[in-house]
Scaffold this motif. Structure first.
Motif, PDB file in Angstrom:
ATOM      1  N   MET A   1     -16.992  -9.145  53.805  1.00  0.00           N
ATOM      2  CA  MET A   1     -18.118  -9.003  53.140  1.00  0.00           C
ATOM      3  C   MET A   1     -18.053  -9.106  51.767  1.00  0.00           C
ATOM      4  O   MET A   1     -17.008  -9.048  51.339  1.00  0.00           O
ATOM      5  CB  MET A   1     -18.693  -7.629  53.518  1.00  0.00           C
ATOM      6  N   ARG A   2     -18.989  -9.835  51.352  1.00  0.00           N
ATOM      7  CA  ARG A   2     -19.155 -10.293  50.006  1.00  0.00           C
ATOM      8  C   ARG A   2     -19.018  -9.240  48.908  1.00  0.00           C
ATOM      9  O   ARG A   2     -18.354  -9.513  47.940  1.00  0.00           O
ATOM     10  CB  ARG A   2     -20.241 -11.132  49.532  1.00  0.00           C
ATOM     11  N   LEU A   3     -19.441  -8.106  49.214  1.00  0.00           N
ATOM     12  CA  LEU A   3     -19.366  -6.708  48.130  1.00  0.00           C
ATOM     13  C   LEU A   3     -18.303  -5.811  48.861  1.00  0.00           C
ATOM     14  O   LEU A   3     -17.818  -5.993  49.947  1.00  0.00           O
ATOM     15  CB  LEU A   3     -20.575  -5.989  48.482  1.00  0.00           C
ATOM     16  N   GLY A   4     -17.522  -5.287  47.833  1.00  0.00           N
ATOM     17  CA  GLY A   4     -16.280  -4.542  47.901  1.00  0.00           C
ATOM     18  C   GLY A   4     -16.751  -3.153  48.713  1.00  0.00           C
ATOM     19  O   GLY A   4     -18.216  -2.874  48.797  1.00  0.00           O
ATOM     20  N   PRO A   5     -15.962  -2.441  49.195  1.00  0.00           N
ATOM     21  CA  PRO A   5     -16.321  -1.114  50.030  1.00  0.00           C
ATOM     22  C   PRO A   5     -17.100  -0.230  48.791  1.00  0.00           C
ATOM     23  O   PRO A   5     -16.653   0.148  47.747  1.00  0.00           O
ATOM     24  CB  PRO A   5     -15.207  -0.381  50.468  1.00  0.00           C
ATOM     25  N   LEU A   6     -18.178   0.706  49.487  1.00  0.00           N
ATOM     26  CA  LEU A   6     -18.537   1.883  48.624  1.00  0.00           C
ATOM     27  C   LEU A   6     -17.514   2.884  48.594  1.00  0.00           C
ATOM     28  O   LEU A   6     -17.484   3.635  49.640  1.00  0.00           O
ATOM     29  CB  LEU A   6     -19.710   2.197  49.335  1.00  0.00           C
ATOM     30  N   THR A   7     -16.861   3.141  47.664  1.00  0.00           N
ATOM     31  CA  THR A   7     -15.805   4.231  47.676  1.00  0.00           C
ATOM     32  C   THR A   7     -16.302   5.452  47.148  1.00  0.00           C
ATOM     33  O   THR A   7     -15.904   6.321  47.591  1.00  0.00           O
ATOM     34  CB  THR A   7     -14.549   3.618  46.617  1.00  0.00           C
ATOM     35  N   GLU A   8     -17.110   5.598  46.267  1.00  0.00           N
ATOM     36  CA  GLU A   8     -17.802   6.624  45.769  1.00  0.00           C
ATOM     37  C   GLU A   8     -19.585   6.858  46.099  1.00  0.00           C
ATOM     38  O   GLU A   8     -20.048   6.054  45.454  1.00  0.00           O
ATOM     39  CB  GLU A   8     -17.394   7.127  44.244  1.00  0.00           C
ATOM     40  N   LEU A   9     -19.911   7.531  46.740  1.00  0.00           N
ATOM     41  CA  LEU A   9     -21.430   7.538  46.852  1.00  0.00           C
ATOM     42  C   LEU A   9     -22.018   8.732  46.054  1.00  0.00           C
ATOM     43  O   LEU A   9     -21.480   9.808  45.764  1.00  0.00           O
ATOM     44  CB  LEU A   9     -21.830   8.000  48.522  1.00  0.00           C
ATOM     45  N   SER A  10     -23.113   8.459  45.599  1.00  0.00           N
ATOM     46  CA  SER A  10     -24.112   9.248  44.987  1.00  0.00           C
ATOM     47  C   SER A  10     -24.341  10.354  45.915  1.00  0.00           C
ATOM     48  O   SER A  10     -24.501  10.183  47.202  1.00  0.00           O
ATOM     49  CB  SER A  10     -25.128   8.470  44.011  1.00  0.00           C
ATOM     50  N   PRO A  11     -24.928  11.342  45.292  1.00  0.00           N
ATOM     51  CA  PRO A  11     -25.542  12.353  46.442  1.00  0.00           C
ATOM     52  C   PRO A  11     -26.750  11.875  47.257  1.00  0.00           C
ATOM     53  O   PRO A  11     -26.766  12.075  48.304  1.00  0.00           O
ATOM     54  CB  PRO A  11     -26.027  13.687  45.238  1.00  0.00           C
ATOM     55  N   GLU A  12     -27.349  11.049  46.328  1.00  0.00           N
ATOM     56  CA  GLU A  12     -28.657  10.269  47.102  1.00  0.00           C
ATOM     57  C   GLU A  12     -27.985   9.384  48.553  1.00  0.00           C
ATOM     58  O   GLU A  12     -28.559   9.436  49.357  1.00  0.00           O
ATOM     59  CB  GLU A  12     -29.546   9.489  46.323  1.00  0.00           C
ATOM     60  N   GLN A  13     -26.887   8.502  47.948  1.00  0.00           N
ATOM     61  CA  GLN A  13     -26.506   7.913  48.868  1.00  0.00           C
ATOM     62  C   GLN A  13     -25.840   8.381  50.079  1.00  0.00           C
ATOM     63  O   GLN A  13     -25.859   8.236  51.218  1.00  0.00           O
ATOM     64  CB  GLN A  13     -25.315   6.842  48.265  1.00  0.00           C
ATOM     65  N   LEU A  35     -27.400   0.600  51.108  1.00  0.00           N
ATOM     66  CA  LEU A  35     -26.926   1.813  50.463  1.00  0.00           C
ATOM     67  C   LEU A  35     -26.719   1.423  49.035  1.00  0.00           C
ATOM     68  O   LEU A  35     -27.024   2.356  48.318  1.00  0.00           O
ATOM     69  CB  LEU A  35     -25.663   2.497  51.057  1.00  0.00           C
ATOM     70  N   ARG A  36     -26.849   0.448  48.499  1.00  0.00           N
ATOM     71  CA  ARG A  36     -26.411   0.157  47.171  1.00  0.00           C
ATOM     72  C   ARG A  36     -27.782   0.257  46.409  1.00  0.00           C
ATOM     73  O   ARG A  36     -28.031   0.104  45.212  1.00  0.00           O
ATOM     74  CB  ARG A  36     -25.795  -1.187  47.030  1.00  0.00           C
ATOM     75  N   VAL A 167     -21.803  -9.740  55.992  1.00  0.00           N
ATOM     76  CA  VAL A 167     -21.316  -8.880  56.563  1.00  0.00           C
ATOM     77  C   VAL A 167     -20.519  -9.135  57.721  1.00  0.00           C
ATOM     78  O   VAL A 167     -20.694  -9.841  58.661  1.00  0.00           O
ATOM     79  CB  VAL A 167     -22.555  -7.870  56.963  1.00  0.00           C
ATOM     80  N   ASP A 168     -19.366  -8.431  57.779  1.00  0.00           N
ATOM     81  CA  ASP A 168     -18.229  -8.905  58.815  1.00  0.00           C
ATOM     82  C   ASP A 168     -18.968  -8.640  59.979  1.00  0.00           C
ATOM     83  O   ASP A 168     -19.576  -7.544  60.303  1.00  0.00           O
ATOM     84  CB  ASP A 168     -16.957  -7.959  58.576  1.00  0.00           C
ATOM     85  N   LEU A 169     -18.376  -9.410  61.081  1.00  0.00           N
ATOM     86  CA  LEU A 169     -18.782  -9.033  62.643  1.00  0.00           C
ATOM     87  C   LEU A 169     -17.983  -7.869  62.989  1.00  0.00           C
ATOM     88  O   LEU A 169     -17.015  -7.615  62.314  1.00  0.00           O
ATOM     89  CB  LEU A 169     -18.229 -10.482  63.371  1.00  0.00           C
ATOM     90  N   GLN A 170     -18.359  -7.236  63.916  1.00  0.00           N
ATOM     91  CA  GLN A 170     -17.720  -6.292  64.621  1.00  0.00           C
ATOM     92  C   GLN A 170     -16.253  -6.673  65.066  1.00  0.00           C
ATOM     93  O   GLN A 170     -16.189  -7.669  65.335  1.00  0.00           O
ATOM     94  CB  GLN A 170     -18.606  -5.655  65.959  1.00  0.00           C
ATOM     95  N   PRO A 171     -15.542  -5.650  64.900  1.00  0.00           N
ATOM     96  CA  PRO A 171     -14.198  -6.040  65.437  1.00  0.00           C
ATOM     97  C   PRO A 171     -13.888  -6.502  66.876  1.00  0.00           C
ATOM     98  O   PRO A 171     -12.858  -7.105  67.062  1.00  0.00           O
ATOM     99  CB  PRO A 171     -13.288  -4.916  64.909  1.00  0.00           C
ATOM    100  N   ASP A 172     -14.578  -5.975  67.442  1.00  0.00           N
ATOM    101  CA  ASP A 172     -14.500  -6.334  69.131  1.00  0.00           C
ATOM    102  C   ASP A 172     -15.181  -7.409  69.393  1.00  0.00           C
ATOM    103  O   ASP A 172     -15.380  -7.795  70.653  1.00  0.00           O
ATOM    104  CB  ASP A 172     -14.703  -5.079  70.028  1.00  0.00           C
ATOM    105  N   ARG A 173     -16.095  -8.180  68.617  1.00  0.00           N
ATOM    106  CA  ARG A 173     -16.896  -9.250  68.919  1.00  0.00           C
ATOM    107  C   ARG A 173     -16.742 -10.458  68.336  1.00  0.00           C
ATOM    108  O   ARG A 173     -16.029 -10.590  67.416  1.00  0.00           O
ATOM    109  CB  ARG A 173     -18.333  -8.893  68.696  1.00  0.00           C
ATOM    110  N   GLN A 174     -16.664 -11.479  69.023  1.00  0.00           N
ATOM    111  CA  GLN A 174     -16.442 -13.062  68.587  1.00  0.00           C
ATOM    112  C   GLN A 174     -17.666 -13.517  68.270  1.00  0.00           C
ATOM    113  O   GLN A 174     -18.931 -12.951  68.417  1.00  0.00           O
ATOM    114  CB  GLN A 174     -16.009 -13.780  69.783  1.00  0.00           C
ATOM    115  N   PRO A 175     -17.834 -14.637  67.307  1.00  0.00           N
ATOM    116  CA  PRO A 175     -18.825 -15.113  66.633  1.00  0.00           C
ATOM    117  C   PRO A 175     -19.721 -15.802  68.027  1.00  0.00           C
ATOM    118  O   PRO A 175     -19.248 -16.573  68.489  1.00  0.00           O
ATOM    119  CB  PRO A 175     -18.570 -16.210  65.715  1.00  0.00           C
ATOM    120  N   PRO A 176     -21.345 -15.371  68.295  1.00  0.00           N
ATOM    121  CA  PRO A 176     -21.846 -15.959  69.053  1.00  0.00           C
ATOM    122  C   PRO A 176     -22.450 -17.425  68.776  1.00  0.00           C
ATOM    123  O   PRO A 176     -22.626 -18.091  69.849  1.00  0.00           O
ATOM    124  CB  PRO A 176     -23.056 -15.000  69.302  1.00  0.00           C
TER     125      PRO A 176
END
Length: 188
Positions: A1-13, A35-36, A167-176
């Protein structure tokens, strides 16, 4: 994914993520992007939940509308997330496989055939012919057509988000759609 992981969520997130997880079994895929922008995420999640779970359209047509939009935009994550759900709901697998290859699907179910034609017309030409509109109105009713257009709008927005942020594809699925660039499988 082009964005890094969400490491710290605000209370709202964090609160929003917990609600999404409770309704959908996890906060993954597009929600990790939405969520961003928590207020947008909350509204999009509510609209998406209506389109998937409460729309006036029968379940198999709700799932098909998502696949039509996913294929139109080559949104592989959406396709992978819903192709089996569509089949389980009663959409013909052979027709879905033809859709994936970019061929005319030829659904044995006349409602699925009509929904596909209606959705394809609006997505490709931005209009619906008088004949297709009249058939859709007779078969699906006013609320069904309004819900269909709302669903197509929602699923188009979803597809654009998935494609833009890769957004990365699911780990158990191939590109359709193997000819589509910008996706990769995540390790699983």
């Amino acid at each position: 994914m082009r964005l890094g992981p969400l490491t710290e969520l605000s209370p709202e997130q964090a609160e929003l993520s917990a609600r999404i997880t409770a309704r959908r079994g996890g906060t993954r895929g597009p929600f990790l992007v939405w969520l961003r922008s928590p207020q947008l995420c909350e509204r999009v999640e509510a609209l998406g939940a209506y389109c998937r779970f409460e729309s006036a359209l029968p379940l198999h047509l709700r799932e098909l509308s998502l696949l039509v939009a996913a294929r139109h935009f080559s949104a592989q994550y959406s396709w992978n997330a819903h192709v089996d759900k569509a089949v389980e709901a009663g959409v013909d697998r052979a027709a879905i496989e033809r859709m994936a290859r970019g061929e005319k699907p030829e659904f044995p179910d006349p409602d699925a055939e009509l929904l596909h034609r209606f959705a394809t017309e609006v997505l490709e030409t931005h209009f619906v012919s008088d004949e297709t509109f009249a058939e859709g109105l007779e078969r699906f009713g006013e609320q069904g057509l309004v819900d269909l257009i709302g669903s197509l709008g929602n699923y188009s927005m979803l597809a654009m988000l998935l494609n833009t942020f890769q957004v990365d594809l699911q780990p158990d699925r191939q590109p359709p759609f193997p000819d589509v660039r910008g996706y990769r499988r995540i390790a699983g």
